[in-house]
Design an enzyme around this catalytic site. Structure first.
Site, mmCIF file in Angstrom:
data_model
loop_
_atom_site.group_PDB
_atom_site.id
_atom_site.type_symbol
_atom_site.label_atom_id
_atom_site.label_comp_id
_atom_site.label_asym_id
_atom_site.label_seq_id
_atom_site.Cartn_x
_atom_site.Cartn_y
_atom_site.Cartn_z
ATOM 1 C CE1 TYR A 20 -3.579 2.677 1.137
ATOM 2 C CE2 TYR A 20 -1.941 3.303 2.776
ATOM 3 C CZ TYR A 20 -3.116 3.560 2.098
ATOM 4 O OH TYR A 20 -3.820 4.715 2.375
ATOM 5 C CB ILE A 30 -4.492 -2.641 23.109
ATOM 6 C CG1 ILE A 30 -5.632 -1.657 23.349
ATOM 7 C CG2 ILE A 30 -3.186 -1.899 22.801
ATOM 8 C CD1 ILE A 30 -5.392 -0.672 24.482
HETATM 9 N N1 LIG Z 1 -8.693 7.130 6.545
HETATM 10 C C1 LIG Z 1 -7.441 7.490 6.750
HETATM 11 O O1 LIG Z 1 -6.984 7.584 7.886
HETATM 12 C C2 LIG Z 1 -6.536 7.837 5.582
HETATM 13 C C3 LIG Z 1 -5.237 8.275 5.847
HETATM 14 C C4 LIG Z 1 -4.403 8.591 4.787
HETATM 15 C C5 LIG Z 1 -4.864 8.496 3.484
HETATM 16 N N2 LIG Z 1 -6.128 8.043 3.248
HETATM 17 C C6 LIG Z 1 -6.579 7.958 1.854
HETATM 18 O O2 LIG Z 1 -7.793 8.685 1.737
HETATM 19 C C7 LIG Z 1 -8.612 8.086 0.745
HETATM 20 C C8 LIG Z 1 -10.005 7.816 1.285
HETATM 21 O O3 LIG Z 1 -9.906 6.904 2.376
HETATM 22 P P1 LIG Z 1 -11.155 6.545 3.308
HETATM 23 O O4 LIG Z 1 -10.626 6.344 4.671
HETATM 24 O O5 LIG Z 1 -12.255 7.521 3.084
HETATM 25 O O6 LIG Z 1 -11.528 5.098 2.736
HETATM 26 P P2 LIG Z 1 -12.889 4.490 2.164
HETATM 27 O O7 LIG Z 1 -12.654 3.033 1.911
HETATM 28 O O8 LIG Z 1 -14.049 4.864 3.018
HETATM 29 O O9 LIG Z 1 -13.014 5.252 0.765
HETATM 30 C C9 LIG Z 1 -12.466 4.767 -0.439
HETATM 31 C C10 LIG Z 1 -13.569 4.801 -1.483
HETATM 32 O O10 LIG Z 1 -13.007 4.388 -2.734
HETATM 33 C C11 LIG Z 1 -13.929 3.514 -3.355
HETATM 34 N N3 LIG Z 1 -13.166 2.648 -4.259
HETATM 35 C C12 LIG Z 1 -12.276 1.673 -3.936
HETATM 36 N N4 LIG Z 1 -11.783 1.104 -5.050
HETATM 37 C C13 LIG Z 1 -12.350 1.751 -6.101
HETATM 38 C C14 LIG Z 1 -12.241 1.610 -7.505
HETATM 39 N N5 LIG Z 1 -11.431 0.707 -8.068
HETATM 40 N N6 LIG Z 1 -12.967 2.439 -8.301
HETATM 41 C C15 LIG Z 1 -13.801 3.344 -7.751
HETATM 42 N N7 LIG Z 1 -13.960 3.520 -6.421
HETATM 43 C C16 LIG Z 1 -13.230 2.730 -5.608
HETATM 44 C C17 LIG Z 1 -14.593 2.755 -2.221
HETATM 45 O O11 LIG Z 1 -15.849 2.183 -2.574
HETATM 46 C C18 LIG Z 1 -14.741 3.866 -1.176
HETATM 47 O O12 LIG Z 1 -15.961 4.546 -1.316
HETATM 48 C C19 LIG Z 1 -7.873 6.831 0.274
HETATM 49 O O13 LIG Z 1 -7.156 7.173 -0.897
HETATM 50 C C20 LIG Z 1 -6.916 6.541 1.408
HETATM 51 O O14 LIG Z 1 -5.772 5.851 0.972
HETATM 52 C C21 LIG Z 1 -6.980 7.717 4.267
#
Ligand SMILES: NC(=O)c1ccc[n+]([C@@H]2O[C@H](COP(=O)([O-])OP(=O)(O)OC[C@H]3O[C@@H](n4cnc5c(N)ncnc54)[C@H](O)[C@@H]3O)[C@@H](O)[C@H]2O)c1
Length: 315
Positions: free
Chosen positions: A151, A210
């Protein structure tokens, strides 16, 4: 720049749907692309109910070539690219799928942006996954990338593509390297969302597990603050990767105690062996966000947890 239309990939997910609500509140028209693999339409219920003319949802995989045609038709000013496979542990089990969605899917988004003349891509990068375990804490963006999972590698590689598309084709970008984001709509069934996992177990009176001694630290950022950074990045921070966090380290044990106090949970946690490859300390230096985005977080952990717990109780 006058921004009137934004495309949000992953807009049915946790952060994406909160971003959609904010964009609509700012008066921007929004199109969402999401394949609903982890996201859900219920996250978009208020956007759908209140903004029928200014909002549209499209069930589409970002890897699909149809995305290019779609972006060409909609011609957004900015693409906010959040669609991703977000589970670090799954990326070790199935690195092929992780690379397909997180790397090839991002290249598809960039190709779509280039062909449609989109001005800017704002990318959801990951601070925790980029810098590995040897970085000084709080970690600046100049720290050498040392991802310790597929990832992290996918997410880091996209940064190089963003830079290349800016240099070759004038597609502007800002990459927001986010800390551990928490808040309403986060899925407690995920593997890594510690706050929603703790909250869900505590509310049911279940045992809380934890991993390790609970002294490992994380930088917990409330989702409204993360969304605010995306809004600022529509106009600012071009050509940069920018950390978005709080700079504060919170131990998992401190988190447990604060949540237990707010929820009224009286059991002690169960300790299990630390998980291999888990980083011990994590917090992001946010000076660049202050300087280039005029952004800083305004939500204390106590207040953010209180809003999250209230949402969990109501949902
Ligand atoms: N949540 C965190 O703490 C965090 C931290 C750093 C970065 N991020 C990044 O932020 C972004 C959003 O994360 P999140 O926590 O909201 O996760 P999430 O899983 O809730 O959101 C991801 C969304 O992408 C959609 N998705 C996945 N694969 C797909 C595809 N092939 N085509 C179209 N849609 C697709 C999923 O259905 C989902 O709605 C991601 O890129 C994640 O890597 C999140």
């Amino acid at each position: 720049m006058g921004i009137s239309r934004v495309l949000v990939t992953g807009g049915a997910g946790f952060i994406g749907s909160n971003l959609v609500d904010r964009l609509l509140a700012e008066g921007v028209d929004v199109d969402v692309v999401d394949n609903l693999v982890t996201g859900s339409l219920s996250n978009l219920s208020s956007a759908r109910a209140q903004n029928t003319a200014r909002f549209s949802f499209h069930k589409l995989d970002v890897c699909d070539v149809a995305l290019e045609e779609f972006v060409g038709k909609k011609r957004p000013d900015v693409i906010m690219h959040l669609a991703a496979q977000i589970d670090v542990r799954s990326s070790k089990v199935d690195p092929y799928y992780d690379a397909k969605v997180n790397l090839l899917g991002s290249i598809r988004v960039l190709e779509a942006a280039r062909k449609a003349g989109v001005t800017k891509v704002v990318y959801a990068a990951s601070g925790g996954a980029l810098y590995g375990d040897l970085a000084e804490v709080p970690t600046t963006e100049d720290c050498e990338f040392a991802p310790i999972s597929p990832y992290g590698i996918s997410k880091a590689t996209v940064l190089q593509y963003l830079k290349l598309y800016r240099d070759l084709y004038d597609v502007e970008y800002t990459a927001l390297a986010m800390a551990n984001v928490y808040g309403p709509r986060q899925d407690p069934n995920g593997e890594s969302a510690v706050i929603s996992i703790f909250g869900s177990a505590m509310m049911k009176g279940d045992d809380v597990q934890i991993y390790g001694d609970g002294k490992q630290t994380r930088d917990f950022l409330y989702v409204d603050d993360a969304v605010d950074a995306f809004i600022k990045a529509m106009d600012l921070g071009g050509g940069l990767t920018i950390n978005v966090g709080t700079s504060q380290e919170t131990t998992v044990m401190e988190l447990f105690d604060e949540m237990a106090m707010q929820i009224g949970y009286t059991k002690k946690p169960h300790f299990a062996p630390a998980r291999a490859g888990e980083i011990l300390r994590s917090a992001l230096d946010i000076r660049r966000a202050r300087d280039h985005l005029g952004w800083e977080p305004w939500t204390s952990l106590r207040n953010g947890l209180s809003s999250t717990i209230e949402w969990m109780r109501d949902s």
